[in-house]
Design a protein around this motif. Structure first.
Motif, PDB file in Angstrom:
ATOM      1  N   SER A   5       0.887  -1.388   0.084  1.00 53.82           N
ATOM      2  CA  SER A   5      -0.119  -0.085  -0.029  1.00 53.82           C
ATOM      3  C   SER A   5       1.061   1.274   0.044  1.00 53.82           C
ATOM      4  N   LEU A   7       0.409   5.093   1.117  1.00 49.88           N
ATOM      5  CA  LEU A   7      -0.396   5.885   1.958  1.00 49.88           C
ATOM      6  C   LEU A   7      -0.001   7.541   1.709  1.00 49.88           C
ATOM      7  N   VAL A   8      -0.942   8.490   1.923  1.00 55.29           N
ATOM      8  CA  VAL A   8      -0.624   9.706   2.077  1.00 55.29           C
ATOM      9  C   VAL A   8      -1.137  10.365   3.404  1.00 55.29           C
ATOM     10  N   PRO A   9      -0.496  10.246   4.515  1.00 55.79           N
ATOM     11  CA  PRO A   9      -0.773  10.651   5.843  1.00 55.79           C
ATOM     12  C   PRO A   9      -0.737  12.287   5.960  1.00 55.79           C
ATOM     13  N   LEU A  14      -5.324   9.958   7.482  1.00 56.20           N
ATOM     14  CA  LEU A  14      -5.197   9.482   6.303  1.00 56.20           C
ATOM     15  C   LEU A  14      -5.910  10.178   5.226  1.00 56.20           C
ATOM     16  N   ALA A  17      -5.006   6.452   0.135  1.00 58.55           N
ATOM     17  CA  ALA A  17      -4.079   5.366  -0.097  1.00 58.55           C
ATOM     18  C   ALA A  17      -4.844   4.447  -1.352  1.00 58.55           C
ATOM     19  N   MET A  19      -3.655   0.398  -2.924  1.00 57.45           N
ATOM     20  CA  MET A  19      -3.330  -1.016  -2.642  1.00 57.45           C
ATOM     21  C   MET A  19      -2.807  -1.678  -4.091  1.00 57.45           C
ATOM     22  N   GLN A  35      -9.776  10.991   0.696  1.00 56.98           N
ATOM     23  CA  GLN A  35     -10.890  11.473   1.387  1.00 56.98           C
ATOM     24  C   GLN A  35     -11.533  12.594   0.565  1.00 56.98           C
ATOM     25  N   LEU A  47      -0.635   9.162  -5.657  1.00 58.18           N
ATOM     26  CA  LEU A  47      -0.661   7.587  -5.414  1.00 58.18           C
ATOM     27  C   LEU A  47      -0.388   6.766  -6.549  1.00 58.18           C
TER      28      LEU A  47
END
Length: 86
Positions: A5, A7-9, A14, A17, A19, A35, A47
């Motif tokens: 995965s 991710l963009v935190p 979060l 994401a 996968m 989001q 991503l």
């Protein structure tokens, strides 16, 4: 890469994401999510870029995406050259 995965935190939690999974010799990008308050800010593109780069470096020349035409990311995927299969 199977089940990998990206991710963009952020401090808000979060933001997005994606996968990557492998099924035999086939590579898939699955579960691309951003989001709602952060859509159209380039997060999905970042991503996809990281996922595709990792797959190509691992020797995958063709990548499939599991997504329906009516998802929020359909336009993004089309811009990246993915087409809905018949």
């Amino acid at each position: 890469l199977d089940g990998c995965s990206f991710l963009v935190p952020s401090r808000q939690g979060l933001l997005g994401a994606v996968m990557v999974v492998r099924e035999g010799q086939q590579a898939w990008i699955r579960d691309l999510a951003v989001q709602p308050g952060f859509v159209r800010q380039g997060i999905g593109s970042v991503l996809l870029h990281h996922a595709l780069t990792a797959l190509h470096r691992s020797g995958y020349e063709q990548v499939r995406v599991s997504s329906a035409n009516d998802t929020p990311h359909a336009q993004l995927l089309a811009r990246w050259g993915f087409a809905q299969e018949a």
